[in-house]
Design a protein around this motif. Structure first.
Motif, short mmCIF file in Angstrom:
data_model
loop_
_atom_site.label_atom_id
_atom_site.label_comp_id
_atom_site.label_asym_id
_atom_site.label_seq_id
_atom_site.Cartn_x
_atom_site.Cartn_y
_atom_site.Cartn_z
N ILE A 58 87.34 7.20 -87.93
CA ILE A 58 85.47 7.27 -87.77
C ILE A 58 86.22 6.77 -86.23
O ILE A 58 86.72 5.82 -85.52
CB ILE A 58 84.90 6.17 -87.85
CG1 ILE A 58 84.50 6.66 -89.10
CG2 ILE A 58 83.68 5.62 -87.22
CD1 ILE A 58 83.41 7.64 -89.10
N ASP A 59 85.98 6.66 -84.85
CA ASP A 59 85.46 6.41 -83.34
C ASP A 59 84.61 5.36 -82.92
O ASP A 59 83.08 5.94 -82.76
CB ASP A 59 85.52 7.15 -82.20
CG ASP A 59 85.70 6.69 -80.47
OD1 ASP A 59 85.41 5.61 -80.48
OD2 ASP A 59 86.87 7.41 -80.09
N SER A 60 83.99 4.56 -83.44
CA SER A 60 83.60 3.02 -83.68
C SER A 60 82.63 3.68 -81.79
O SER A 60 81.43 3.08 -82.12
CB SER A 60 84.11 2.27 -83.70
OG SER A 60 85.00 1.85 -84.59
N ARG A 61 83.25 3.52 -80.87
CA ARG A 61 82.34 3.15 -79.81
C ARG A 61 81.36 4.66 -79.97
O ARG A 61 80.65 4.84 -79.27
CB ARG A 61 83.36 3.26 -78.70
CG ARG A 61 82.59 3.82 -77.14
CD ARG A 61 83.35 3.28 -75.95
NE ARG A 61 84.16 4.67 -75.95
CZ ARG A 61 84.95 4.61 -75.00
NH1 ARG A 61 85.02 4.04 -73.89
NH2 ARG A 61 85.84 6.52 -75.31
N LEU A 116 80.67 6.36 -82.16
CA LEU A 116 79.85 5.60 -83.37
C LEU A 116 77.91 4.64 -82.86
O LEU A 116 76.82 4.57 -83.09
CB LEU A 116 79.81 4.98 -84.57
CG LEU A 116 78.84 4.82 -85.91
CD1 LEU A 116 78.51 5.90 -86.21
CD2 LEU A 116 80.30 3.75 -87.08
N ARG A 117 78.44 4.20 -81.73
CA ARG A 117 77.43 3.30 -81.12
C ARG A 117 76.79 4.27 -80.21
O ARG A 117 75.97 3.62 -80.30
CB ARG A 117 78.28 2.29 -80.52
CG ARG A 117 77.06 1.54 -79.69
CD ARG A 117 78.38 0.27 -78.57
NE ARG A 117 78.95 0.86 -78.06
CZ ARG A 117 79.90 0.69 -77.32
NH1 ARG A 117 80.65 -0.41 -78.18
NH2 ARG A 117 80.91 1.52 -76.40
N GLU A 145 89.20 -0.31 -77.49
CA GLU A 145 90.32 -0.52 -78.17
C GLU A 145 91.31 -0.23 -77.52
O GLU A 145 92.71 -0.15 -77.78
CB GLU A 145 89.89 0.38 -79.45
CG GLU A 145 88.97 1.03 -80.20
CD GLU A 145 88.55 1.60 -80.47
OE1 GLU A 145 89.66 3.03 -81.28
OE2 GLU A 145 88.21 2.23 -81.90
N PHE A 176 82.12 3.97 -92.21
CA PHE A 176 82.21 2.55 -91.01
C PHE A 176 82.58 1.56 -92.02
O PHE A 176 83.98 0.79 -92.01
CB PHE A 176 81.14 2.96 -90.36
CG PHE A 176 81.46 2.16 -89.52
CD1 PHE A 176 81.95 1.44 -88.21
CD2 PHE A 176 80.60 0.56 -89.62
CE1 PHE A 176 82.10 0.45 -87.43
CE2 PHE A 176 79.86 -0.39 -89.19
CZ PHE A 176 81.23 -0.04 -87.31
N ALA A 224 85.87 -0.50 -92.09
CA ALA A 224 85.25 -1.60 -90.87
C ALA A 224 86.22 -2.78 -91.94
O ALA A 224 86.27 -4.07 -91.43
CB ALA A 224 83.99 -2.23 -90.50
N SER A 259 84.29 -4.75 -83.55
CA SER A 259 84.96 -3.85 -83.27
C SER A 259 83.85 -3.22 -81.87
O SER A 259 83.06 -3.75 -82.02
CB SER A 259 83.95 -3.35 -84.53
OG SER A 259 83.64 -2.07 -85.06
N TYR A 313 81.92 -0.92 -82.21
CA TYR A 313 80.02 -0.52 -82.57
C TYR A 313 79.63 -2.10 -82.47
O TYR A 313 78.40 -1.45 -81.79
CB TYR A 313 81.09 -0.25 -84.40
CG TYR A 313 79.38 -0.04 -84.53
CD1 TYR A 313 78.45 0.99 -83.86
CD2 TYR A 313 78.67 -0.84 -85.61
CE1 TYR A 313 77.27 1.92 -85.02
CE2 TYR A 313 77.58 -0.50 -85.79
CZ TYR A 313 76.29 0.59 -85.35
OH TYR A 313 74.96 0.55 -85.80
N THR A 314 79.84 -3.10 -82.48
CA THR A 314 79.02 -4.42 -82.73
C THR A 314 79.10 -4.93 -81.56
O THR A 314 78.22 -5.94 -80.48
CB THR A 314 79.99 -5.26 -83.89
OG1 THR A 314 81.55 -5.74 -83.41
CG2 THR A 314 79.00 -4.65 -85.08
#
Length: 819
Positions: A42-45, A47-48, A279, A323, A327, A354, A356-357
């Motif tokens: 998963i690419d957290s960015r 996903l955001r 990251e 995710f 995480a 993360s 994402y957050t």
């Protein structure tokens, strides 16, 4: 199937690279291949970003000003960073969302999405735009920066809220030039984003005079040996600065390869894709990185929306489930293996660190936010009417994506403090933030905004740096990255054969030339009256040289000149005091006094040759010299003729003296002198002498001298003097053996011999003497001949008058000398 979706009156599509990789399937060409699957990464960015799109649509749905009474829906798909999957989901969005399949040719296109937000990469965006453009579906990307996408012939329905790479490439080139780095390395992704971005940068760098030692391309799908080769090129290069126009996923692989061994100290300059990726901050050896990123922003309530992930919502979404498990390193449900931990509900997303957050530096999230609002404004302008400060919208109006495309070209609004509009190429106004990776007090690496770049500002004002800067190794001193050190003033650059223009040798300027700037490509000659200093970086006026009264030679010659004049005056005084004595009377006192007067003038005229030449002094010195010397020689000639006539008068029956009496003597002097005056007058009238700066004799100084004006006039004056001198010498030689005790002809012979010898040697000396010594030779000749005349003619007489008065008698003077 979409990863996130919501029904609405008008549907907006979204395509994001939520997963980094696809599951590679080997085809045996015997059975139908399985659909491509996304791999667990998963690419957290991303996903955001995808969830930011959902947040923005829900915010618009709650608005009473934009599309009131109308509900927007969304279909968000995962392309897994794959061009094939991006094209696949684009075809899904273009085919429509209606469950009914129309078999007739007249397709209603009623279920087609109004617009598409995405993709993140340039290459998939290009493929998507070719498909969506065929159906007139507008595509608004938040991250595709390739300058090629500005071509409306190929991509007529493409828009973006991020500036084109052309602006970023120009900004990067200006940044490199600002720090004086002219020798760099370059790496870029082997993709449309990297290839086109690097091509734009290299073109801008060439215009800025920047040279590239190497340019390497790679891709995360390439064999590992290719990545190793690029890393080895970076290690072995001499360029301290490396410009990396690389996608974030590719850069991660390269930096991991470089970190396997002690990484080389390199000053990294990066594109916005990886420079602003949180990251990437884990690569601490890259501290000091510079790059341009999208400006930071704040989106109210976005963080709350992102963190609103109750267990039911997580469990209902496979993406959020994946995710969550990645995480918190646990497994949801009963699928956990023996060695894996089961998520027990104590996991707190509020404390999760993360991408994402992380909403502290919202850059691309704001671009997604702007893209969705731009599409909403385009739909609003098509289905809503503003009447009497009230907006009415008809949700039953059936519009086509082509109408939204037309309205997108016209949108111009302000949202969250940012102006949103598109130019004719579908590009926004280019605004960047200069980002610098700096080490915080806690020791971690953080992104710090240290400047900005606004392409719309006037030329020379686009780039601005503020704040403290950190370079490679965490130092504040700008590192040096040049192929050759700068050539200081006084030298010029000579390119090294077979190397770029930044590699050169510094060659001192040739004699008489200077360069007054650093890295000068050429030396230029000083003006005629100037000469370089020792460093050859400036021209200074050449020293002006002439025979002056302040130097030793001038003082000595002036002293002899005044001394000679005084001597002539003293002799004249002695002669005047003893004017009734036999020796004075026997010497034709009238011619003797006139001769002494002319000799005084001869001595004094040499003073006009000393000092700075002027128009009057140049005319005076030669004419005074010529006339006074002719007057002098005329007197000597008169005395010689008198001696000869006096001897002839003593012969029986001679009556010659009546033909050369005092009147005739005076007339002789006047006529001979008048001829010289006439020659001088003609000379002065036609081409007189004038002061001149002689630049030909010496390179480093100027000789201030009197030019002759007419060489014929000068040599006519000298020739006339010489003619009289030779004539006088001949007569004196004829009279040298007359039998009187007092025989002045002998003295005149000696004086004329000295006079002729001096002026004969003067000619070659005058011609060959350089500069002020030419004047000194002429003065010496004047003084030598004058002293020769005065001493030969008057010294013995003065000696008799002063020290041998017994010989100053008529008897002694008239007695025969038999010796």
């Amino acid at each position: 199937m979409p990863v996130f979706s919501m029904d609405g009156d008008y549907i907006i599509g979204g395509v994001f690279s939520i997963h980094r990789y696809t599951h590679t399937v080997k085809h045996n060409y015997t059975i139908m291949p399985e659909p491509q699957m996304c791999k667990r990464s998963i690419d957290s960015r991303e996903l955001r970003l995808s969830h930011t799109m959902a947040f923005t649509i829900e915010q618009i749905n709650n608005s009473t000003e934009l599309l009131p009474g109308i509900k927007l829906g969304y279909q968000i798909h995962d392309s897994c960073a794959s061009v094939a999957l991006a094209m696949h989901v684009t075809l899904q969005l273009s085919n429509g969302l209606d469950p009914v399949f129309y078999t007739s040719e007249n397709c209603s296109q009623s279920g087609m999405v109004m617009a598409i937000v995405g993709e993140t990469g340039s290459t998939p965006s290009m493929s998507m735009s070719r498909i969506a453009g065929s159906f007139n579906i507008p595509q608004v990307s938040h991250f595709a920066t390739c300058a090629c996408l500005s071509d409306k012939q190929q991509y007529p329905s493409f828009f973006r809220t991020i500036p084109s790479d052309q602006f970023q490439a120009d900004a990067l080139a200006k940044l490199v030039k600002h720090f004086g780095w002219t020798w760099i390395g370059a790496v870029h992704s082997d993709s449309d984003y990297g290839n086109n971005g690097m091509a734009s940068f290299l073109d801008a760098a060439q215009k800025e005079g920047i040279c590239v030692e190497y340019s390497e391309s790679f891709h995360r799908a390439h064999p590992h040996s290719r990545i190793q080769r690029v890393a080895e090129v970076i290690r072995s290069s001499t360029a301290m600065v490396v410009v990396a126009f690389v996608a974030s996923g590719d850069m991660r692989i390269l930096l991991e390869e470089l970190s396997l061994r002690p990484p080389p100290p390199r000053q990294w300059i990066g594109s916005e894709d990886w420079v602003t990726d949180p990251e990437m901050l884990r690569f601490s050896f890259c501290v000091g990185v510079f790059g341009f990123g999208i400006e930071q922003s704040v989106i109210p309530h976005l963080r709350e929306f992102l963190l609103d992930l109750p267990p039911a919502k997580v469990a209902a979404s496979p993406v959020f489930t994946e995710f969550w498990e990645d995480a918190f390193n646990c497994r949801l449900g009963k699928s956990a293996a023996i060695h894996e931990r089961v998520c027990d509900g104590t996991e707190d997303i509020q404390t999760l660190q993360s991408p994402y957050t992380d909403t502290s530096q919202l850059r691309f999230s704001n671009l997604v936010y702007q893209a969705v609002y731009a599409i909403a404004h385009a739909i609003h302008n098509e289905v809503c009417q503003d009447t009497y400060s009230k907006t009415q919208c008809d949700k039953f109006t059936r519009i086509k994506s082509k109408q939204v495309l037309s309205q997108l070209k016209k949108v111009n609004f302000s949202q969250n403090g940012y102006d949103v509009s598109f130019d004719a190429n579908g590009d926004p106004v280019a605004r960047y933030e200069l980002v610098n990776w700096q080490k915080s007090e806690s020791g971690s690496i953080e992104m710090v905004a240290v400047g900005r770049y606004v392409a719309s500002l006037p030329a020379g004002q686009e780039f601005h740096i503020k704040g403290n800067l950190t370079f490679v190794g965490g130092v504040t001193q700008v590192p040096l990255s040049v192929c050759s050190d700068s050539c200081p003033p006084g030298t010029r650059k000579v390119l090294q054969k077979g190397k770029p223009i930044c590699c050169y040798d510094c060659i001192p300027c040739p004699e008489g030339e200077i360069s007054n700037t650093t890295d000068s490509t050429d030396c230029f000659t000083c003006p005629k009256e100037f000469w370089p200093n020792e460093e050859r970086d400036a021209c200074f006026p050449k020293p002006v040289e002439f025979l002056s009264f302040d130097e030793v030679l001038g003082i000595v010659l002036a002293a002899f000149s005044v001394g000679g004049a005084c001597l002539a005056t003293v002799i004249a005084a002695v002669f005047f005091r003893h004017r009734t004595s036999p020796i004075v009377r026997a010497n034709n006192s009238e011619l003797s006094f006139l001769l002494l007067f002319s000799l005084t003038l001869c001595f004094l005229c040499s003073l006009t040759f000393i000092g700075a030449p002027s128009h009057w002094s140049c005319r005076l010195r030669h004419t005074a010299f010529g006339i006074t010397f002719v007057l002098c020689i005329s007197c000597v000639l008169g005395k010689t003729i008198v001696v000869l006539m006096a001897f002839r008068a003593t012969l029986p029956g001679s009556n010659v003296m009546k033909w050369f009496g005092p009147t005739q003597q005076r007339m002789t002097v006047v006529v001979f002198t008048f001829i010289q005056v006439l020659i001088c007058a003609i000379w002065l009238g036609l081409s007189p002498p004038f002061p001149m700066k002689n630049l030909a004799i010496y390179k480093k100084r100027i000789i201030l001298e009197c030019a002759l004006g007419s060489a014929i006039g000068f040599w006519a004056v000298l020739g006339y003097i010489g003619l009289l001198a030779v004539f006088c010498l001949v007569l004196a030689v004829l009279a040298r053996k007359l039998p009187d005790n007092f025989n002045e002809a002998k003295l005149i012979t000696f004086s004329m011999l000295i006079f002729c010898a001096v002026w004969i040697t003067f000619i070659p000396a005058y011609v060959s003497s350089p500069g002020k010594f030419t004047v000194a030779v002429e003065i010496f000749a004047i003084l030598a001949s004058s002293f020769g005349l005065i001493l030969c003619i008057f010294a013995s007489k003065c000696f008799i008058i002063l020290f041998k008065p017994e010989r100053n008698t008529k008897k002694h003077v008239m007695s025969k000398n038999q010796s």
